[in-house]
Design a protein around this motif. Structure first.
Motif, PDB file in Angstrom:
ATOM      1  N   ILE A   1     -22.051  10.520   8.240  1.00 39.29           N
ATOM      2  CA  ILE A   1     -21.042   9.848   7.425  1.00 39.29           C
ATOM      3  C   ILE A   1     -21.659   8.581   6.848  1.00 39.29           C
ATOM      4  N   VAL A   2     -21.706   8.501   5.518  1.00 40.45           N
ATOM      5  CA  VAL A   2     -22.366   7.367   4.873  1.00 40.45           C
ATOM      6  C   VAL A   2     -21.481   6.128   4.915  1.00 40.45           C
ATOM      7  N   SER A   3     -20.216   6.297   4.566  1.00 42.30           N
ATOM      8  CA  SER A   3     -19.294   5.164   4.596  1.00 42.30           C
ATOM      9  C   SER A   3     -17.888   5.704   4.761  1.00 42.30           C
ATOM     10  N   GLY A   4     -17.019   4.892   5.294  1.00 41.88           N
ATOM     11  CA  GLY A   4     -15.645   5.326   5.459  1.00 41.88           C
ATOM     12  C   GLY A   4     -15.328   5.650   6.902  1.00 41.88           C
ATOM     13  N   PRO A   5     -14.054   5.813   7.203  1.00 49.85           N
ATOM     14  CA  PRO A   5     -13.625   6.001   8.593  1.00 49.85           C
ATOM     15  C   PRO A   5     -13.894   7.415   9.105  1.00 49.85           C
ATOM     16  N   GLY A   6     -14.453   7.499  10.292  1.00 47.53           N
ATOM     17  CA  GLY A   6     -14.683   8.800  10.914  1.00 47.53           C
ATOM     18  C   GLY A   6     -13.420   9.431  11.447  1.00 47.53           C
ATOM     19  N   ASP A   7     -12.334   8.647  11.511  1.00 50.49           N
ATOM     20  CA  ASP A   7     -11.091   9.199  12.041  1.00 50.49           C
ATOM     21  C   ASP A   7     -10.190   9.773  10.949  1.00 50.49           C
ATOM     22  N   LEU A   8     -10.675   9.833   9.705  1.00 47.10           N
ATOM     23  CA  LEU A   8      -9.909  10.485   8.642  1.00 47.10           C
ATOM     24  C   LEU A   8      -9.674  11.939   9.023  1.00 47.10           C
ATOM     25  N   MET A   9      -8.437  12.381   8.950  1.00 48.90           N
ATOM     26  CA  MET A   9      -8.097  13.747   9.343  1.00 48.90           C
ATOM     27  C   MET A   9      -8.170  14.676   8.128  1.00 48.90           C
ATOM     28  N   ILE A  10      -8.839  15.822   8.326  1.00 47.85           N
ATOM     29  CA  ILE A  10      -9.063  16.800   7.261  1.00 47.85           C
ATOM     30  C   ILE A  10      -8.297  18.077   7.589  1.00 47.85           C
ATOM     31  N   ASP A  11      -7.524  18.573   6.616  1.00 44.86           N
ATOM     32  CA  ASP A  11      -6.723  19.779   6.801  1.00 44.86           C
ATOM     33  C   ASP A  11      -7.404  21.041   6.291  1.00 44.86           C
ATOM     34  N   GLU A  12      -8.194  20.908   5.209  1.00 47.73           N
ATOM     35  CA  GLU A  12      -8.712  22.109   4.574  1.00 47.73           C
ATOM     36  C   GLU A  12     -10.083  21.891   3.957  1.00 47.73           C
ATOM     37  N   ALA A  13     -10.824  22.993   3.839  1.00 46.91           N
ATOM     38  CA  ALA A  13     -12.055  23.028   3.060  1.00 46.91           C
ATOM     39  C   ALA A  13     -11.710  23.643   1.720  1.00 46.91           C
TER      40      ALA A  13
END
Length: 335
Positions: free
Chosen positions: A26-38
Motif C-alpha cells: 500500500i503506497v498511501s492511504g488507510p489499510g483499514d479501508l473496506m473493499i466489497d468488490e473487484a
C-alpha cells in the motif's frame, strides 16, 4: 456488484488483508479501508478495487471511481484523488486473487434434491428423467427440460423454451422461445488466465449470459459468461452445432452462425450478420450489421456493415479472389 443470483459476496475485506493475500504494498492511504468488490477501472466505485497493468489505460485510471487499484511501481503516482495505490509485480494476477477472495460462484449444493424446493416452475413445465433444477431457478410456462439437463442456481428461463438433453445452463437469463440443443453449455467461465506467483492462474469470470427471445443454440455449442459485463445473443439469432462464443461478446438480432464458428472475446456483431462454417473472429473486433464472413475466414480487423469478407486474414471477397487468382497464375508459370 456481480449478480447475487449467481455469485456470493464474501467481503468486505480490508485493504491490508488484500495486500497480504496478493503480496502488494500500500503506497498511501488507510489499510483499514473496506473493499466489497473487484471490478474493472470503469465500473469500480469507492468500495471497489481495480487494476491497471499498462500505461495505455492511463485515461481510464484517471477517470476511475475505484477506492483502490493494483498497479506496477512505474504507475504508482498516477492514481486520482481518493484511489489508493497498491504496488505489485503482477497487477492482473493480484486482482484475480482479490476477486476470488471477494466473490464466489453459487454452486449446486452437494447431495441436494434433483428439483430444489425454492425453484419456481410455471404451469405446463415438463422435466425429463434426470433433469437437475437448482435453487432459485425460475422456468416459464410450457418450457421443456430434457433428460440429464442441468439448470444451475439462479437461472431464469422464459416461456415455451426447449432445453435439450444434457444441456447445462448457469449464470444465465433466457428469454421466451429459446432452444438449446443437446449438450449445449451456456454460462461457463470464459477463458481468462494470467501469470501468477506460482504459475498460470485463472481470472474469475463474474458476468452473465443473456439469450434474448427465440435464440437457438446448437448441439455441443458453448456461450461463455462475461468476465464482468454480460455476453449477449440478440433476438432470433440462430447458432449451429459446435460453435463457440466467448466472454463479453455481443451478438445482434437475426444473426446466423454455421458449425465450427469461433467468436473471440469482446467482439461486437451487428444485426443480421452471417458467418459461414469455420469462420473465426479475433477479440475486440466489430462486425457490421448485415455483413457476411465466408467459410474458414479469419477476421483480424473490423468489417464494415453490409460487406462480404473472406480469406485469411479476411478481406473484402473481391480483393481476396483477385489475390487468389493471381497466386494461382503465378504458381503455374514456368521458370
Amino acid at each position: 456488484m456481480p449478480d447475487p443470483r449467481f455469485f456470493e459476496a464474501l467481503g468486505p475485506l480490508s485493504l491490508s488483508r488484500l495486500a497480504e493475500l496478493t503480496g502488494a504494498r500500500i503506497v498511501s492511504g488507510p489499510g483499514d479501508l473496506m473493499i466489497d468488490e473487484a471490478a474493472p477501472l470503469n465500473r469500480a466505485d469507492s468500495r471497489g478495487i481495480a487494476f491497471i497493468a499498462d500505461k495505455k489505460f492511463l485515461a481510464e485510471l484517471k477517470a476511475t471511481g475505484a477506492g483502490a487499484c493494483f498497479l506496477p511501481e512505474a504507475l504508482a503516482g498516477e492514481t486520482p484523488e481518493g484511489c489508493i495505490a497498491l504496488v505489485v509485480g503482477r497487477p492482473q494476477a493480484a486482482w484475480a486473487i482479490a476477486s476470488g477472495a471477494l466473490h464466489r460462484p453459487i454452486r449446486q449444493p452437494a447431495g441436494s434434491e434433483l428439483i430444489d424446493p425454492s425453484a419456481i416452475l410455471e404451469q405446463g413445465v415438463t422435466l425429463a428423467p434426470g433433469a437437475v433444477i437448482g435453487p432459485g431457478v425460475r422456468i416459464g410456462a410450457e418450457t421443456s427440460i430434457g433428460a440429464g439437463a442441468v439448470i444451475g442456481p439462479g437461472v431464469s428461463i422464459g416461456r415455451r423454451c426447449r432445453i435439450g438433453p444434457r444441456a447445462v445452463v448457469g449464470f444465465a437469463l433466457l428469454g421466451d422461445g429459446v432452444a438449446l440443443h443437446a449438450g449445449a453449455v451456456i454460462g461457463e467461465a470464459g477463458f481468462g488466465a494470467t501469470p501468477g506467483p506460482d504459475g498460470i492462474i485463472d481470472i474469475p469470470q463474474l458476468g452473465r449470459v443473456i439469450l434474448q427471445d427465440n435464440v437457438t443454440i446448437g448441439a455441443n455449442s458453448c456461450v461463455d459468461r462475461g468476465a464482468w459485463d454480460d455476453t449477449v445473443v440478440g433476438e432470433n439469432t440462430k447458432v449451429d452445432n459446435l460453435v463457440h462464443i466467448a466472454h463479453n461478446t455481443r451478438v445482434g438480432r437475426n444473426c446466423v452462425m454455421a458449425a465450427y464458428v469461433g467468436i473471440s472475446g469482446s467482439v461486437t456483431i451487428g444485426d443480421g450478420a452471417t458467418f459461414a462454417g469455420r469462420a473465426g473472429v479475433a477479440d475486440h473486433v466489430n462486425i457490421g450489421a448485415g455483413s457476411i464472413v465466408g467459410a474458414a475466414a479469419g477476421v483480424m480487423r473490423d468489417v464494415p456493415p453490409g460487406e462480404f469478407w473472406s480469406g485469411y486474414p479476411a478481406k473484402p471477397v473481391r480483393e481476396w479472389l483477385k489475390e487468389s487468382a493471381w497466386l494461382a497464375r503465378a504458381a503455374r508459370r514456368k521458370g
